[in-house]
Structures are given as C-alpha cells and as structure tokens.
Design a protein around this motif. Structure first.
Motif, short mmCIF file in Angstrom:
data_model
loop_
_atom_site.label_atom_id
_atom_site.label_comp_id
_atom_site.label_asym_id
_atom_site.label_seq_id
_atom_site.Cartn_x
_atom_site.Cartn_y
_atom_site.Cartn_z
N ALA A 1 3.23 8.72 -7.43
CA ALA A 1 3.90 7.59 -6.77
C ALA A 1 4.15 7.89 -5.30
O ALA A 1 3.99 7.02 -4.44
N GLU A 2 4.51 9.13 -4.99
CA GLU A 2 4.79 9.49 -3.59
C GLU A 2 3.55 9.43 -2.72
O GLU A 2 3.56 8.81 -1.66
N SER B 1 2.32 5.96 -1.96
CA SER B 1 3.23 5.08 -1.24
C SER B 1 2.76 4.91 0.21
O SER B 1 2.45 5.89 0.89
N LYS B 2 2.75 3.67 0.68
CA LYS B 2 2.29 3.40 2.04
C LYS B 2 3.16 4.11 3.08
O LYS B 2 2.67 4.54 4.13
N THR B 3 4.44 4.26 2.80
CA THR B 3 5.32 4.94 3.75
C THR B 3 4.96 6.42 3.86
O THR B 3 5.24 7.05 4.88
#
Length: 234
Positions: A209-210, A213-215
C-alpha cells in the motif's frame, strides 16, 4: 571524440576480445585514437607532450598468466609466471619507463584491497589479485575493472569506476569521471566530475500500500530503475 580533437587511449578488459578491440588500431592512430594491441610481450607506449615536456603513457590490456607465459615460452625463457601477480609484474618490468620522466599506465586488473560490487566477476580465492606495489614506477595508474570509484594503495593508483550503475549493489554510489592534471614531474592534481544518468537505480521499501501510494512516489523520477522490497506478506 576524434572529431572533437580529443586524444583517446584505451585498453581491452576482461570482458573484451583483445583481437576485436585492436582491429583497425593502426588506422585510428592517425586520428589520435590509440587502442591497445593484443599483448605480445611489449606494452604500447604513447608519448604525449605539454609545456612540461613528455608524458609517456603505457597501454596494458587485461592479461592472464597464460598470455604472458605463452609470450615467454615463445622467447625461450626459463621461468614463466603462474599467478596474476607474477604475470603483471613481468609485463610491467618489460616496460621502458624512465624514472626521470612522467609515466602513466592504463591497465585493467584487480588490485588487492579494491572494493568489489555484485556485478563484477570474482576469481575464487582472490587468484586475480595484483599488489599496488607492482606499479611503483608510474606517476599515475588509470585502472579499469572495478565499478566503484576509488584509489588503492596510494591516491595515484585509481579506478575511475563505471559511468553507469550495473547492479543494485551500486545504487548508493555516485558515478564520476576522474580528472588528472599533471604538472612537472611529481606534481599531480586529482579531481572528479559527477556523472548524472538519464535513469538512476534506486532501492525503495515499504508495504504494498505504501509503495503504490501516489504520495510515496509523486516527487521521484518514476522512469528510474527500482529494486522494491515489500515488507508485508499479502
């Protein structure tokens, strides 16, 4: 490089065919491009000139003990080298390097103490090791074979390293070109110029998930080559 008026001196390495590298060498010399010939007992010597006089550059391609042994046997020599150390020592001792003049060696060997990377060939038991003391008579030794920029034994026995990263073990390295400036005999200045690749190699880690993530990747170059370590099992 020839069109830019740059003199080029190059030797074949352990991944090269020395015969292929040497092909056309005599023709290319007319444009200031010097390629090492196949080793036949004598290293190619190129004489350059500047305001301080002559600089004698010797080109030693990658040599194995068998190559030097074959040359000596052809000449009828009683003793033949068995190790890389003895082979390179023999090749260097046959060079007419005048200690009163400035001498540079371009070579491709593994010098004892140099740090390796995963993408380099490793000889079992360090059989390909050569001591830096072999090159004592040279003011500067420009080495190929090891991927990371480093000096070995003394500052003027140096690997410039590869221009690009070839494995993720090199991800943290800063690739560069080593610039050598020679004054009169005994005066040498070394500096480095960084090389910035079109695409870098980077290591990243995190959960699925990390890293998705786009961020997480927004401010990075997504065209880089990535080694991704996932820290979760799902």
């Amino acid at each position: 490089l020839a069109d830019r008026g740059v003199t080029v001196l190059a030797v074949s390495g352990n991944h090269d065919s020395p015969e292929r590298i040497a092909f056309g060498a005599r023709l290319m010399q007319g444009r200031g491009v010097y390629m090492s010939p196949v080793y036949n007992g004598e290293a190619e010597e190129i004489t350059l000139r500047d305001e301080y006089g002559e600089i004698h550059v010797f080109l030693l391609p990658f040599v194995k003990p068998a190559v030097v042994r074959h040359v000596l046997e052809r000449e009828g020599a009683a003793e033949a080298p068995e190790s890389y150390q003895e082979a390179v020592e023999t090749a260097v001792n046959r060079m007419a390097a005048d200690p009163e003049k400035r001498n540079v060696l371009v070579a491709h060997q593994f010098v004892t103490g140099a740090g390796r990377c995963d993408s380099e060939e490793v000889a079992v038991g360090g059989l390909d090791n050569v001591d830096a003391e072999v090159f004592e008579r040279f003011d500067y030794v420009a080495l190929g074979h090891i991927h990371s920029p480093q000096s070995v034994g003394r500052e003027t026995v140096r690997y410039c390293g590869t221009p690009l990263k070839y494995s993720f073990s090199e991800a943290e390295q800063e690739k560069s070109v080593t610039v050598l400036e020679m004054g009169e005999k005994g005066k040498i200045m070394l500096s480095t110029e960084p090389l910035l690749p079109l695409r870098d190699m980077r290591k990243i880690r995190g959960t699925y998930a990390e890293v998705m993530s786009k961020t997480f990747y927004r401010e990075t170059d997504t065209e880089d080559y990535l080694q991704i370590t996932l820290t979760d099992e799902e």
